[in-house]
Design a protein around this motif. Structure first.
Motif, PDB file in Angstrom:
ATOM      1  N   GLY A 338       0.794  -1.211   0.000  1.00 36.84           N
ATOM      2  CA  GLY A 338       0.000   0.000   0.000  1.00 36.84           C
ATOM      3  C   GLY A 338       0.831   1.267   0.000  1.00 36.84           C
ATOM      4  O   GLY A 338       0.457   2.269   0.588  1.00 36.84           O
ATOM      5  N   ARG A 339       2.006   1.212  -0.657  1.00 38.32           N
ATOM      6  CA  ARG A 339       2.750   2.458  -0.762  1.00 38.32           C
ATOM      7  C   ARG A 339       3.338   2.587  -2.166  1.00 38.32           C
ATOM      8  O   ARG A 339       3.442   1.599  -2.895  1.00 38.32           O
ATOM      9  CB  ARG A 339       3.856   2.544   0.308  1.00 38.32           C
ATOM     10  CG  ARG A 339       4.869   1.448   0.238  1.00 38.32           C
ATOM     11  CD  ARG A 339       5.680   1.362   1.524  1.00 38.32           C
ATOM     12  NE  ARG A 339       6.649   0.283   1.414  1.00 38.32           N
ATOM     13  CZ  ARG A 339       7.925   0.450   1.061  1.00 38.32           C
ATOM     14  NH1 ARG A 339       8.384   1.649   0.778  1.00 38.32           N
ATOM     15  NH2 ARG A 339       8.726  -0.579   0.957  1.00 38.32           N
TER      16      ARG A 339
ATOM     17  N   VAL B 491      -8.155 -16.132   5.999  1.00 37.61           N
ATOM     18  CA  VAL B 491      -7.144 -15.946   4.959  1.00 37.61           C
ATOM     19  C   VAL B 491      -6.302 -14.708   5.286  1.00 37.61           C
ATOM     20  O   VAL B 491      -6.825 -13.705   5.780  1.00 37.61           O
ATOM     21  CB  VAL B 491      -7.807 -15.823   3.556  1.00 37.61           C
ATOM     22  CG1 VAL B 491      -8.803 -14.673   3.497  1.00 37.61           C
ATOM     23  CG2 VAL B 491      -6.771 -15.656   2.450  1.00 37.61           C
ATOM     24  N   VAL B 492      -5.005 -14.827   5.049  1.00 33.96           N
ATOM     25  CA  VAL B 492      -4.132 -13.654   5.133  1.00 33.96           C
ATOM     26  C   VAL B 492      -4.151 -13.022   3.755  1.00 33.96           C
ATOM     27  O   VAL B 492      -3.658 -13.588   2.783  1.00 33.96           O
ATOM     28  CB  VAL B 492      -2.693 -14.056   5.545  1.00 33.96           C
ATOM     29  CG1 VAL B 492      -1.784 -12.829   5.554  1.00 33.96           C
ATOM     30  CG2 VAL B 492      -2.702 -14.709   6.915  1.00 33.96           C
ATOM     31  N   ASP B 493      -4.783 -11.861   3.668  1.00 34.62           N
ATOM     32  CA  ASP B 493      -5.086 -11.245   2.378  1.00 34.62           C
ATOM     33  C   ASP B 493      -4.032 -10.208   2.019  1.00 34.62           C
ATOM     34  O   ASP B 493      -3.900  -9.185   2.679  1.00 34.62           O
ATOM     35  CB  ASP B 493      -6.476 -10.593   2.466  1.00 34.62           C
ATOM     36  CG  ASP B 493      -6.799  -9.798   1.210  1.00 34.62           C
ATOM     37  OD1 ASP B 493      -6.344 -10.210   0.127  1.00 34.62           O
ATOM     38  OD2 ASP B 493      -7.502  -8.774   1.320  1.00 34.62           O
ATOM     39  N   THR B 496      -5.035  -6.480   1.235  1.00 35.96           N
ATOM     40  CA  THR B 496      -5.206  -5.510   2.311  1.00 35.96           C
ATOM     41  C   THR B 496      -3.945  -5.505   3.180  1.00 35.96           C
ATOM     42  O   THR B 496      -4.003  -5.403   4.392  1.00 35.96           O
ATOM     43  CB  THR B 496      -6.457  -5.843   3.151  1.00 35.96           C
ATOM     44  OG1 THR B 496      -6.422  -7.241   3.466  1.00 35.96           O
ATOM     45  CG2 THR B 496      -7.735  -5.546   2.406  1.00 35.96           C
ATOM     46  N   TYR B 497      -2.826  -5.705   2.507  1.00 33.80           N
ATOM     47  CA  TYR B 497      -1.494  -5.585   3.121  1.00 33.80           C
ATOM     48  C   TYR B 497      -1.296  -6.597   4.246  1.00 33.80           C
ATOM     49  O   TYR B 497      -0.737  -6.276   5.298  1.00 33.80           O
ATOM     50  CB  TYR B 497      -1.221  -4.158   3.602  1.00 33.80           C
ATOM     51  CG  TYR B 497      -1.812  -3.119   2.691  1.00 33.80           C
ATOM     52  CD1 TYR B 497      -1.604  -3.194   1.310  1.00 33.80           C
ATOM     53  CD2 TYR B 497      -2.603  -2.087   3.180  1.00 33.80           C
ATOM     54  CE1 TYR B 497      -2.160  -2.266   0.453  1.00 33.80           C
ATOM     55  CE2 TYR B 497      -3.171  -1.155   2.314  1.00 33.80           C
ATOM     56  CZ  TYR B 497      -2.943  -1.252   0.948  1.00 33.80           C
ATOM     57  OH  TYR B 497      -3.512  -0.349   0.098  1.00 33.80           O
ATOM     58  N   GLY B 498      -1.793  -7.817   4.025  1.00 32.58           N
ATOM     59  CA  GLY B 498      -1.502  -8.885   4.975  1.00 32.58           C
ATOM     60  C   GLY B 498      -2.451  -8.974   6.142  1.00 32.58           C
ATOM     61  O   GLY B 498      -2.148  -9.603   7.152  1.00 32.58           O
ATOM     62  N   GLU B 499      -3.609  -8.369   6.024  1.00 33.71           N
ATOM     63  CA  GLU B 499      -4.592  -8.450   7.097  1.00 33.71           C
ATOM     64  C   GLU B 499      -5.171  -9.859   7.154  1.00 33.71           C
ATOM     65  O   GLU B 499      -5.428 -10.479   6.121  1.00 33.71           O
ATOM     66  CB  GLU B 499      -5.719  -7.454   6.810  1.00 33.71           C
ATOM     67  CG  GLU B 499      -6.600  -7.167   8.001  1.00 33.71           C
ATOM     68  CD  GLU B 499      -7.783  -6.264   7.632  1.00 33.71           C
ATOM     69  OE1 GLU B 499      -8.837  -6.435   8.231  1.00 33.71           O
ATOM     70  OE2 GLU B 499      -7.621  -5.398   6.733  1.00 33.71           O
TER      71      GLU B 499
END
Lengths: 431, 684, 147
Positions: A338-339, B491-493, B496-499
Motif C-alpha cells: 500500500g505504498r 485468509v491472510v489477504d 489488504t497488506y496482509g490483514e
C-alpha cells in the motif's frame, strides 16, 4: 512466375504457418506457403531460447524451415504479397505479387559477397534496429531461402554488388510480377505484432533510451544477436539492475487491449533467467499483477526463477522517467504494502502484448472479434474455422498464444483444412 | 579443385570402399561453444584416422549448415558423417534427411550428443567438457567407421486407428481421422460417451450448452460409416508396433435388451452413488446418467449391482455381465483418456469433514439441480455467503503441501480453474443476486480469448477478491454451534497488506485442479512415458507435441495435461493430423535396428533362439548347402525389437543388431579409453 | 569441479538405454545440473546385448567404472529387467576371476525424467573411484591400448 494450383494455401511463414504447411503436406496434399518477408521463420526465428525447455530457438525453428523448403509437396513463395482473392466454384483464386529481390533466386548461392561489398549500412529490422545490415544482404544467417535481397529504396546504385557476384545473380532490372494461385482452402497464419512501445506515454517507450521492448532483449540474448551480450542501448553499459513491467501492453482498457497476451509472463521469466546466466551479478525485478504460468511445465519454471533469485514484486507501475544518467526511474505502487515508491534501474523492459498483424483479414474480408483478432464463430466446436467457409486460421492470428499452443493449433488446422479439402474436392468432382 | 574431384571419383568406385569421414561439431548457437571449445574438438578429430574433413558451424541444423554437409558429401566424397550437436532425440532425423538428400545412405551417419550430456552439465569445467567432447566424438568416429548402409524395414500398415477415450478429445480425434478415410474404433470405458464435458452445464467464454455441442459430435461419430464405437470397453492386451498393433478389447455386457430396458430401469430398486453428480446423489444401478445420453439404452452399473433379481412383469430378471472380447488390428493409437478432478484429502480445507465444503465440479452439479428462479439451499440452510478457493490440488509447493499417497505434490497449474471458478461465480451472481461471493486466489489466470472479460465482469459484479500466498494457504473450520454461518474461512489477504480476514460462509467451494485419469494398466501395456506431473509425456513440446516416444501412439486432450475444451479439440485434431499422415499411405517404415545373422559364422547353436523373448522374431532353419544340411538362425525383422538378447549369448559372435553392433561398441570403448598422450597428439 | 589437466581422471563409462538412462541424462542436461566431466555416456538399445566379456575387456582397456543405466521393468523389451540382472551377476563372476573389484560395475534403473537418481549414481561412482583408484593399478598384467 507460373500460376499454381494447390489444395491448400497457407498465408504466413511463421511457426504456425510452417507447421500447418508441413502437417498438410505430410498428408499428401499440395500446399503453397506464402510469406511476405524474404525469409520464412516469422517472429520465432528472432528469439533467443524458448520456454520452458530453454532450447535454443534456432535449433527448433531452423529444421522446420529447412523441412518446409525441402518438402516435395510444399511450394515455398517468399517475398510475396496477396493482392486480391476471388471465390471460384471450387475454392479460391488469389492474385499474388512477387516483389522484386533484384537478385535472381536461381543463380544466387547465398555466398554473401555482395553483402560484404555493399557500402550502405541500415538498421536491421531482424535485430529490432539494434544491429545493422546492408542494402543488399541475405536477410539473416539462418534465412530460408539463403538468397540475397536488395533494398532498392536505400540502394545508391553503386553497382559493387553486381560486380562482385560471381554467379551474376544481381539484377537491377527485376520488376514485380503478378501471378495466380488457385487453392481449395486457405489457412491464415498471419501472426502478431507487439503492441507499440510508445502506446503508454507514461512508460517512456521510444523516448527513454533505456526502456526497451522484449524482442530487443531477445536479440541481446540471442547467440546470433548483434552484440552477443546484454547491454544498454543508450550507452552500451552492462546493466546491473533490470526491471520488467508486466502487462505493459495488455489487460489495459485505455490501450484498447483488454485481453491477456498469454506469453508475457513466461517470456519475462525466461529472459530473467537467461540474463541471470549472462550477467550473474545483475538484479532482476519483475513487477506484475498476476503471474500467469499456466502451460505444461510453466509453474515449475516460475518456481525455478524464484529460486534463482529473480525478484517478483506485485505492483502497478505508474510511470517511468529518466534521471541525469539516463537511468530509468520506475514509479510503482506496491499493492501488497500500500505504498508508492520510486526505484532506479539500469534498464527497463516493457512486457508488451500481442496485436494481430494487419492485412490478411482485410483482403479476405474476414470478420474480427472485439479484440481485433480473426473471429472464430464456434470456438468450442470448430476452433480453427473462420466465419468464411473454406478459410481457416491458426497461431497468433486467432489470438495471443505461445509457440507450443501455436504448433498445436497448426496441427489442428491441418486436420480441419484437410477434411474440408476431401469433402469439397469430392463434391466438385461429382458436380 | 582436382583433389576434390579425385576424392569424389574414388568414393564412387564400386569395389572396396574407402572410408571417408566428415566430422561436424556444432556450436548450437553458443549452447555448446560457450563451454566446449568446438574448434579444438574439430582440430583433434581432424587428425584421427579416415577423417577427411572436420568442421564447426554456429548451427549445422540450419539450412545453411545442412548445405555444408551436403556439399562435403558431394564434393569431398564423404561417406560417413559424424555430427556432435544437441541430443539425438532432437535432430538425428533432421540429419538423416540431410545426408539422404546428398545421396548418402541415412544410416552412414552417427549423432553424438554433446549439449545435454556435455556443455549443459559441465559449464564450470570447460577443459573437462572439451576433453569429453573429443572423446565422445572420437567414439562416434570409431563407430562411424564401422557403419554399413541399411534400408528401413517397410511394412504394410493397417489403415485403422484405435481411439481410447470417448470424451470430447476422443470424439474429435475419431471424427477427424475418419474424415481422412481411415477406419476408427473408439473405445470408452464407461457405458456412455461424453466424458467430463457432459457433466458441465455451460462452457466459458461462449456460455454454450456443453451437452448440445457434445451431441453434435456424437451424432456425427455414431453416423460415420468408418467409426465403430465400443462403450463399456477397455483395452486388455496389446502387442505389435506402429502400423500393426494387435489389441484385445474387453467389453462389458450392456445387460439389458432394448425391449426390457425401460421396464428394468423403472423396476430397479437398488441404488448406488451417482458418479455423474460426483457422488452427491444416488441413482439406480440400472441407469442413464442424464437424459439424452448416448447410447440411449440404459446400462447396468456392474460394480455396484448386487446380483439380486429385478421384478419385471411378474418375472424375476437377473442381470449377467458376460464380457465380450474383441480382437483388433490398427496402425495407430490415440490416447484420449482424459482427466479426473483432483479429489481433496479427507480434511483438506475441511473436505469430507464439513458438509459445507464441496468441490467446484460438485457445485456445478448442485446448481444443475436447483430449478431456475429458486433459492440455493445447501444442507438445509439458504446459502448467503460463498467462498471459492483457487488452486486446490494445483500449484502445490514441496514442503508446504501435504504430499499425496505416492509422495507427489501437484506443482503444476491446472489452467482452467480460474476461469471456471469466475464463470461459476458469475452464474451464482446471476441466479442468486443476494449472495456474497469471495474468490480466494493467488494469481488470476484468465489467459484465454474472452476469459479476461469474465474476470472483469466478476469484478464489476461485486465478487470480493482475497489474495493469498501459496505458502500461507487459507484455513477452513466449522463454526462454533449457534454461529450465524456453519463455516469459517480465514485468509491472510495480501490485497489488504496482509490483514487476516475471517469470512463466515454457508458454502466453501474448492476449485480443484486436474489429475490424469488412472491409466496405469494402459501405460504399462503400451510402454509409454509419463512426466513428473504424471500426465502422459510428449516427445518434445515443440518438435513433436502430440506424439509419444512409442511410434504410432499419439496424445489427444487432457491425458497430456490440463486443457480447456477448445484446447482439447485443437490437440485432438492435431493428433488426428499425425495419424492421417502416418497411415495415409497404408504402409510404414521402421528403423532397421534389428538382429542380423552373419551366415558365414552361424553354426546353429540355437543360443539366440533360446535367449529371445519376442514372439516369432528368430528361429532355427535347416538349409541344404553343397549337399550338406546346415542349421542357421533366421530373423523375422518385423517381429524383432532389436534388444540384442541374441547378441550377448552367441558363442560365435555371429549375430548383431544392425547399426548397434558389438564390434562398434568395442571400438567406441577403445576411443573413450584412448590415452591422454593420444589426445594431446591429436591436439598438436 | 574443474579438472586439473595434469591430473589423470578415472574414466566412467555409462551405458544408457535410449528409453531410460540416455533420456534421463538428457533430462539432467535440460535441468542444467552439474556433474563431473569424466563420464562418457553411450546410448544402447538394451544392456542384454553385451556378453560379460565386454565389460572385462573395457576394464582391461582402461575404463575405471561402468554404470549400466537401464529401464528396469519399464523397458520396452521383455527381456531387459531379468536379463540385465542375470548379465550383471555373470559379469561379477568373471570380474572376480580376473581380479577386478566388482564395485566398478553398477546397475541402476533410470527413467526418462530421473534427474536426481542420475546425479546420485554418477556421484557415487565418482566417489567410489576416488577411493579405489584406477583399474590399471588393480589388474595384475595391464593390457596396452594397442593390444
Amino acid at each position: 512466375m507460373e500460376n499454381l494450383h494447390v489444395d491448400a494455401l497457407v498465408l504466413g511463414g511463421g511457426i504456425a504457418g510452417m507447421q500447418a504447411a508441413l502437417d498438410l503436406a505430410d498428408q499428401g496434399f499440395q500446399v503453397a506457403l506464402l510469406e511476405r518477408e524474404p525469409s520464412i521463420g516469422g517472429k520465432m526465428i528472432t528469439l533467443s531460447k524458448v520456454f520452458p525447455t530453454l532450447d535454443c530457438c534456432s535449433c527448433i525453428t531452423t529444421p522446420k524451415m529447412s523441412a518446409v523448403a525441402h518438402h516435395p509437396n510444399i511450394h515455398l513463395l517468399t517475398y510475396c504479397e496477396m493482392q486480391s482473392v476471388a471465390e471460384t466454384g471450387s475454392g479460391f483464386r488469389l492474385a499474388v505479387v512477387q516483389k522484386p529481390r533484384y537478385v535472381d533466386v536461381n543463380k544466387c548461392t547465398g555466398c554473401r559477397k555482395c553483402e560484404y561489398e555493399c557500402p550502405v549500412t541500415l538498421p536491421s529490422p531482424f535485430d529490432r534496429g539494434l544491429g545493422a545490415y546492408r542494402a543488399i544482404r541475405v536477410p539473416f544467417s539462418t534465412a530460408v531461402p539463403q538468397t540475397a535481397v536488395l533494398d532498392i529504396e536505400n540502394c545508391i546504385l553503386c553497382g559493387k554488388c553486381e560486380k562482385v557476384c560471381a554467379a551474376g545473380a544481381v539484377d537491377f532490372t527485376q520488376r514485380a510480377e503478378t501471378f495466380e494461385i488457385q487453392a481449395t482452402t486457405l489457412v491464415v497464419a498471419s501472426g502478431f505484432e507487439l503492441t507499440p512501445l510508445n502506446a503508454k506515454k507514461e512508460y517512456g517507450g521510444e523516448t527513454l533510451q533505456n526502456v526497451i521492448d522484449p524482442l530487443m532483449m531477445e536479440r541481446f540474448l540471442a547467440p546470433t544477436g548483434p552484440y552477443g551480450r546484454v547491454l544498454r542501448p543508450g550507452d552500451g553499459k552492462e546493466p546491473t539492475s533490470i526491471a520488467y513491467v508486466q502487462c505493459a501492453g495488455s489487460r489495459d482498457q485505455t490501450l484498447g487491449v483488454e485481453y491477456c497476451s498469454r506469453v508475457c509472463c513466461m517470456y519475462a521469466i525466461k529472459q530473467a533467467m537467461l540474463i541471470s546466466g549472462a550477467l550473474p551479478m545483475a538484479d532482476i525485478t519483475i513487477y506484475y499483477m498476476d503471474i500467469r504460468t499456466f502451460g505444461k511445465g510453466y509453474e515449475q519454471f516460475y518456481q525455478n526463477a524464484q529460486a534463482m533469485g529473480v525478484e517478483f514484486v506485485r505492483g502497478k507501475v505508474a510511470a517511468i522517467r529518466e534521471d541525469d544518467e539516463q537511468n530509468p526511474v520506475v514509479k510503482v505502487e506496491l499493492t501488497e504494502e500500500g505504498r508508492i515508491i520510486e526505484r532506479t534501474f539500469d534498464l527497463v523492459v516493457l512486457s508488451l502484448g500481442m496485436v494481430p498483424t494487419a492485412g490478411a483479414d482485410g483482403i479476405l474480408s474476414l470478420p474480427l472479434g472485439e479484440d481485433k483478432f480473426i473471429a472464430i464463430p464456434a470456438p468450442n466446436a470448430n476452433p480453427c474455422e473462420t466465419a468464411r467457409p473454406g478459410i481457416f486460421v491458426t497461431g497468433t492470428a486467432m489470438g495471443p498464444m505461445d509457440i507450443v499452443d501455436s504448433i498445436i493449433t497448426a496441427g489442428s488446422v491441418a486436420s480441419a483444412a484437410s477434411a474440408y479439402i476431401r469433402e469439397h474436392q469430392k463434391e466438385t468432382a461429382y458436380a | 579443385m582436382p583433389d576434390k574431384q579425385k576424392a569424389a571419383r574414388k568414393a564412387a568406385s564400386p569395389d572396396k570402399e574407402e572410408v571417408r569421414v566428415g566430422v561436424y561439431t556444432c556450436h548450437c548457437g553458443g549452447n555448446i561453444s560457450h563451454v566446449v571449445q568446438c574448434e579444438r574438438v574439430a582440430k583433434a578429430l581432424g587428425k584421427m584416422p579416415d577423417v577427411v574433413v572436420a568442421r564447426t558451424d554456429p548451427s549445422f541444423c540450419s539450412d545453411a549448415g545442412q548445405a555444408i554437409i551436403e556439399q562435403d558429401i558431394q564434393e569431398l566424397g564423404i561417406n560417413r558423417v559424424v555430427i556432435g550437436a544437441c541430443a539425438p532425440s532432437l535432430h538425428e532425423q533432421t540429419f538423416r534427411n540431410t545426408v539422404t538428400r546428398a545421396g548418402l545412405n541415412p544410416y552412414l551417419y552417427h549423432h553424438v550428443g554433446i549439449r545435454e550430456q556435455d556443455s549443459w552439465v559441465h559449464d564450470g569445467d570447460p577443459e573437462g567438457a572439451t576433453e569429453k567432447a573429443v572423446r565422445l566424438m572420437a567414439a562416434g568416429l570409431a563407430k562411424a567407421r564401422l557403419l554399413t548402409p541399411l534400408e528401413p524395414i517397410r511394412l504394410g500398415a493397417e489403415k485403422g486407428a484405435l481411439v481410447i477415450g470417448g470424451g470430447v478429445a476422443g470424439l474429435r480425434a475419431a471424427l477427424d481421422i475418419a474424415h481422412q478415410g481411415i477406419r476408427v474404433t473408439l473405445v470408452e470405458k464407461s457405458p456412455f460417451l461424453g466424458g467430463r464435458m457432459a457433466q458441465l452445464e455451460s462452457i466459458f467464454p461462449t456460455d454454450e450448452e456443453p451437452r448440445q455441442l457434445l451431441h453434435a459430435l456424437i451424432e456425427q461419430a455414431a453416423a460415420h460409416p468408418s467409426i465403430t464405437i465400443l462403450t463399456g470397453a477397455e483395452v486388455t492386451a496389446v502387442s505389435g508396433y506402429v502400423g500393426n498393433f494387435n489389441l484385445q478389447v474387453t467389453q462389458h455386457e450392456r445387460g439389458l435388451s432394448e425391449e426390457l430396458a425401460e421396464a428394468l430401469l423403472a423396476a430397479c430398486e437398488q441404488e448406488a452413488p451417482d458418479n455423474f453428480n460426483y457422488g452427491l446423489t444416488r441413482r439406480k444401478v440400472v441407469y442413464r446418467p442424464y437424459p439424452g445420453c448416448y447410447p440411449s439404452t440404459p446400462a447396468v452399473d456392474w460394480e455396484h449391482y448386487d446380483g439380486r433379481p429385478i421384478q419385471v412383469d411378474g418375472k424375476a430378471v437377473v442381470l449377467k455381465d458376460k464380457p465380450q472380447v474383441h480382437a483388433l488390428t490398427v496402425g495407430a493409437i490415440v490416447l484420449a483418456t482424459g482427466f479426473n478432478p483432483y479429489e481433496p484429502r479427507q480434511g483438506e480445507y475441511g473436505y469430507g469433514e464439513i458438509t459445507e465444503v464441496v468441490t467446484l465440479p460438485q457445485l456445478i452439479r448442485i446448481l444443475a439441480q436447483v430449478p431456475q428462479g429458486e433459492p440455493l439451499i445447501w444442507n438445509g440452510h439458504p446459502v448467503r455467503d460463498v467462498a471459492l478457493i483457487h488452486c486446490v490440488g494445483s500449484r502445490e509447493i514441496e514442503g508446504v503441501h501435504t504430499p499425496q499417497d505416492d509422495g507427489q505434490v501437484n506443482n503444476y497449474c491446472s489452467r482452467v480453474c480460474c476461469t471456471a471458478s469466475l464463470h461459476t461465480a458469475l452464474e451464482l451472481r446471476r441466479r442468486f443476486p443476494e449472495i456474497n461471493l469471495y474468490e480466494l486466489y493467488q494469481d488470476i489466470r484468465t489467459y484465454g480469448r474472452g476469459h479476461e472479460e469474465i474476470y472483469n465482469q466478476a469484478q464489476s459484479a461485486m465478487v470480493h477478491f482475497l489474495r493469498y500466498r501459496g505458502e500461507k494457504q487459507p484455513e477452513v473450520a466449522a463454526a462454533p454451534p449457534g454461529d450465524t454461518h456453519p463455516a469459517l474461512v480465514r485468509v491472510v489477504d495480501t490485497l489488504t497488506y496482509g490483514e487476516e480476514i475471517e469470512v463466515p460462509v454457508d458454502l466453501v467451494v474448492l476449485a480443484v485442479g486436474m489429475m490424469p485419469s488412472p491409466i496405469d494398466a494402459l501405460v504399462d501395456m503400451l510402454k509409454v512415458s509419463r512426466g513428473n506431473d504424471r500426465f502422459l509425456l510428449e516427445v518434445h513440446p515443440k518438435l513433436r507435441p502430440v506424439e509419444m516416444a512409442v511410434r504410432g501412439i499419439v496424445l489427444a486432450g487432457t491425458a497430456q495435461g490440463p486443457m480447456n475444451i477448445q484446447e482439447s479439440l485443437s490437440a485432438a485434431s492435431a493428433a488426428a493430423a499425425k495419424v492421417a499422415a502416418l497411415l495415409g499411405q497404408g504402409r510404414v517404415e521402421l528403423p532397421p535396428f534389428v538382429a542380423r545373422v552373419d551366415e558365414s559364422k552361424c553354426d546353429g547353436t540355437g543360443a539366440c533362439v533360446e535367449a529371445c523373448q519376442e514372439e516369432g522374431a528368430i528361429a532355427l532353419q535347416t538349409f541344404q548347402e553343397n549337399g550338406h544340411e546346415v542349421r542357421r538362425a533366421v530373423v523375422t525383422p518385423a517381429n524383432c525389437t532389436g534388444c540384442g538378447a541374441c547378441v550377448g549369448v552367441c558363442p560365435k559372435r555371429a549375430i548383431d543388431v544392425q547399426a548397434w553392433t558389438l564390434a562398434q561398441y568395442e571400438a567406441m570403448v577403445d576411443a573413450l579409453a584412448m590415452d591422454i598422450p593420444a589426445f594431446a597428439e591429436a591436439e598438436k | 569441479m574443474a579438472s586439473n589437466p595434469k591430473a589423470k581422471q578415472p574414466k566412467i563409462l555409462i551405458l544408457a538405454t535410449l528409453a531410460g538412462g540416455y533420456a534421463g541424462a538428457d533430462s539432467t542436461g535440460q535441468a542444467h545440473a552439474d556433474y563431473p566431466a569424466n563420464t562418457y555416456i553411450l546410448p544402447i538399445m538394451c544392456p542384454v546385448m553385451f556378453p560379460p566379456e565386454f565389460f572385462v575387456r573395457a576394464f582391461e582397456r582402461g575404463i575405471d567404472g561402468i554404470i549400466i543405466m537401464y529401464s528396469g521393468t519399464d523397458s520396452p523389451y521383455k527381456v531387459e529387467a531379468d536379463g540385465t540382472a542375470a548379465l550383471v551377476n555373470s559379469s561379477y563372476a568373471l570380474m572376480k576371476e580376473r581380479g577386478i573389484d566388482i564395485r566398478r560395475l553398477r546397475l541402476a534403473a533410470i527413467c526418462t525424467v530421473c534427474v536426481k537418481p542420475f546425479l546420485k549414481e554418477v556421484n557415487q561412482m565418482v566417489e567410489l573411484l576416488q577411493g579405489i583408484g584406477f583399474v590399471k593399478d588393480e589388474l595384475a598384467a595391464p593390457v596396452t591400448a594397442s593390444a
